[in-house]
Write a protein that holds these residues in place. Structure first.
Motif, short mmCIF file in Angstrom:
data_model
loop_
_atom_site.label_atom_id
_atom_site.label_comp_id
_atom_site.label_asym_id
_atom_site.label_seq_id
_atom_site.Cartn_x
_atom_site.Cartn_y
_atom_site.Cartn_z
N GLY A 73 -68.25 -111.97 -16.88
CA GLY A 73 -68.47 -112.84 -18.02
C GLY A 73 -68.73 -112.10 -19.31
O GLY A 73 -69.04 -112.72 -20.34
N MET A 74 -68.58 -110.79 -19.30
CA MET A 74 -68.89 -109.96 -20.46
C MET A 74 -67.71 -109.90 -21.42
O MET A 74 -66.59 -109.57 -21.02
N THR A 75 -67.95 -110.19 -22.68
CA THR A 75 -66.91 -110.08 -23.70
C THR A 75 -67.00 -108.70 -24.36
O THR A 75 -68.00 -107.98 -24.24
N TRP A 76 -65.95 -108.36 -25.08
CA TRP A 76 -65.91 -107.08 -25.79
C TRP A 76 -67.07 -106.95 -26.77
O TRP A 76 -67.74 -105.92 -26.84
N ARG A 77 -67.34 -108.02 -27.52
CA ARG A 77 -68.39 -107.98 -28.53
C ARG A 77 -69.78 -107.86 -27.89
O ARG A 77 -70.64 -107.11 -28.38
N GLU A 78 -70.01 -108.60 -26.81
CA GLU A 78 -71.31 -108.53 -26.14
C GLU A 78 -71.58 -107.13 -25.60
O GLU A 78 -72.69 -106.62 -25.70
N TYR A 79 -70.56 -106.51 -25.03
CA TYR A 79 -70.74 -105.17 -24.48
C TYR A 79 -71.07 -104.17 -25.58
O TYR A 79 -71.85 -103.24 -25.39
N GLY A 80 -70.52 -104.40 -26.76
CA GLY A 80 -70.73 -103.48 -27.87
C GLY A 80 -72.07 -103.60 -28.54
O GLY A 80 -72.43 -102.76 -29.38
N GLU A 81 -72.85 -104.64 -28.22
CA GLU A 81 -74.16 -104.82 -28.85
C GLU A 81 -75.12 -103.68 -28.50
O GLU A 81 -76.02 -103.37 -29.27
N ASP A 82 -74.96 -103.10 -27.31
CA ASP A 82 -75.74 -101.94 -26.92
C ASP A 82 -74.78 -100.89 -26.37
O ASP A 82 -74.93 -100.42 -25.25
N LEU A 83 -73.78 -100.57 -27.18
CA LEU A 83 -72.69 -99.74 -26.69
C LEU A 83 -73.15 -98.38 -26.19
O LEU A 83 -72.79 -97.96 -25.09
N GLU A 84 -73.94 -97.68 -26.98
CA GLU A 84 -74.32 -96.32 -26.60
C GLU A 84 -75.13 -96.30 -25.31
O GLU A 84 -74.94 -95.45 -24.45
N GLY A 85 -76.02 -97.28 -25.17
CA GLY A 85 -76.80 -97.35 -23.94
C GLY A 85 -75.94 -97.67 -22.73
O GLY A 85 -76.09 -97.06 -21.66
N LEU A 90 -73.00 -95.96 -17.89
CA LEU A 90 -71.73 -95.98 -17.16
C LEU A 90 -71.27 -94.55 -16.85
O LEU A 90 -70.85 -94.26 -15.72
N HIS A 91 -71.38 -93.68 -17.82
CA HIS A 91 -70.99 -92.27 -17.63
C HIS A 91 -71.79 -91.64 -16.50
O HIS A 91 -71.24 -90.93 -15.64
N GLY A 92 -73.09 -91.91 -16.48
CA GLY A 92 -73.93 -91.36 -15.43
C GLY A 92 -73.55 -91.85 -14.05
O GLY A 92 -73.47 -91.08 -13.08
N ARG A 93 -73.28 -93.15 -13.93
CA ARG A 93 -72.91 -93.72 -12.63
C ARG A 93 -71.56 -93.18 -12.14
O ARG A 93 -71.37 -92.96 -10.94
N ILE A 94 -70.62 -92.99 -13.07
CA ILE A 94 -69.32 -92.45 -12.68
C ILE A 94 -69.48 -91.06 -12.06
O ILE A 94 -68.93 -90.75 -11.01
N HIS A 95 -70.26 -90.22 -12.72
CA HIS A 95 -70.37 -88.83 -12.28
C HIS A 95 -71.35 -88.64 -11.12
O HIS A 95 -71.29 -87.61 -10.44
N ARG A 96 -72.21 -89.64 -10.88
CA ARG A 96 -73.08 -89.58 -9.68
C ARG A 96 -72.40 -90.19 -8.47
O ARG A 96 -72.91 -90.10 -7.36
N GLY A 97 -71.28 -90.86 -8.69
CA GLY A 97 -70.61 -91.57 -7.61
C GLY A 97 -71.20 -92.94 -7.35
O GLY A 97 -70.93 -93.55 -6.31
#
Length: 397
Positions: A73-85, A90-97
């Motif tokens: 249910g996430m829109t592009w704009r909603e995701y960008g409200e806390d983009l850096e966080g 997401l980056h951490g989860r990708i590299h931790r598996g």
């Protein structure tokens, strides 16, 4: 397809940002491409570190902003409200598996012939990761893909494919056209074969596992989850890239070798995603190619839709030869939204190929325009004329 258009925020300037362990960013990706170009058999064992925070952020900005949300249910704009966080997490989860792919939300869109085709809408986070990984893999595969493949590749589009087909038919010895239609390609794509194709060049097991997660995530429709044993959802960001890879090994390399070793006359090939057109000088070549192609596709879980796959007489001498036999005008074929017709250049009198919008699409477009004109009945004729002029100019362009 979602994820293809660029936006203003998606800058293309070089970025030499370093992760704690290895160098990433465009400079690192350029080196991947250089290595892929230098050695066509090299297997890349360390790719995931290129999926950096910068690349994930860039991938987010390259997504369509008004695209429908997935199961999250996430829109592009909603995701960008806390983009850096969000990107950092997401980056951490990708590299931790620890990253987990969500199932796609299935929607149905109406085709021009009245039928419906399924569209898989991925969760926004999955779109971001797929876009980033796709950019990394494209550095390798763009060096492998052949020149007659045009669909969903950087710097190539439908107009390029149409131009290549026109040049091939007009300037080569083409007397027969084989218009291919692969039945339900995206639904029949075999996971086992696809992973094997990926592993030809990708030795990083973490990247392979990401692709497997997307393939096995399944789809959700009316609140029910359906497991995906085969196929890749149409509409997902990664599907066009994987489709190109699948057909590169199943069709392109095989067709290239067939043309070189078995064809007795000239042969042209133009492929855009799962749509393909082959041109032959000799009828026996076309018949033999079609028979062997069906056998080739069956090996990889695919089949031609014989109701739509057509072999027709088409080319410079088709009109003359058919008139002698009393068979009327040459048949036409459709490719990338256009009907292709044997014709004559009015200025030179030489043979050419004319194109016009497919009749069903034109009828649907005119119906849509009629409805929009009704909505504009209370606007001034000047404003309506200006709008309609833009529509007409866009059509001819």
């Amino acid at each position: 397809m979602e994820g293809r258009p660029l936006t203003k925020e998606n800058t293309s300037e070089p970025n030499s940002h370093r992760t704690p362990s290895r160098e990433s960013g465009p400079n690192g990706l350029e080196r991947v491409r250089e290595a892929a170009k230098k050695d066509g058999k090299q297997k890349f064992t360390a790719l995931l570190h290129h999926v950096s925070i910068d690349l994930l952020r860039e991938s987010y900005y390259s997504l369509k902003r008004k695209a429908a949300p997935g199961v999250d249910g996430m829109t592009w704009r909603e995701y960008g409200e806390d983009l850096e966080g969000r990107i950092g997490d997401l980056h951490g989860r990708i590299h931790r598996g620890a990253y987990r792919a969500r199932p796609s939300r299935r929607a149905w869109i109406l085709k021009s012939d009245g039928r419906k085709r399924p569209l898989g809408i991925a969760a926004l986070e999955d779109k971001v990761v797929q876009c980033a990984v796709g950019k990394v893999l494209n550095q390798i595969w763009e060096e492998d893909f052949l020149g007659f493949s045009y669909g969903f590749r950087p710097g190539r589009g439908q107009q390029d494919a149409l131009d290549a087909l026109w040049v091939g038919i007009v300037r080569k010895k083409v007397n027969w056209i084989l218009d291919l239609d692969i039945r339900s390609f995206f639904d029949k794509l075999q996971h086992e074969w696809l992973v094997r194709f990926v592993e030809h060049r990708v030795g990083d097991r973490r990247v392979v596992r990401l692709i497997q997660k997307w393939l096995k995530a399944g789809v959700v429709e009316d609140g029910k989850w359906f497991q995906a044993e085969e196929g890749s959802p149409q509409g997902s960001v990664i599907s066009p890239i994987l489709a190109n890879l699948y057909l590169h090994y199943v069709l392109d390399l095989w067709a290239k070798a067939w043309r070189k070793k078995q064809a007795r006359g000239e042969m042209i090939i133009v492929r855009y995603a799962d749509d393909g057109v082959m041109g032959f000088e000799k009828r026996e070549d076309a018949d033999q190619f079609l028979t062997q192609l069906q056998e080739r596709l069956r090996k990889f879980g695919l089949e031609l839709n014989l109701e739509k796959t057509r072999l027709i007489e088409f080319g410079r001498y088709a009109t003359e030869r058919r008139e002698k036999r009393g068979e009327g005008k040459p048949e036409t074929f459709n490719f990338l939204g256009f009907t292709h017709i044997c014709g004559t250049n009015h200025k030179t009198g030489n043979f050419t190929v004319h194109r016009k919008t497919i009749g069903k699409r034109m009828a649907a477009r005119l119906k849509e325009l009629r409805a929009k004109l009704r909505q504009r009945m209370h606007e001034s004729p000047t404003a309506t004329g200006k709008w309609l002029g833009q529509v007409v100019r866009g059509y001819f362009q």
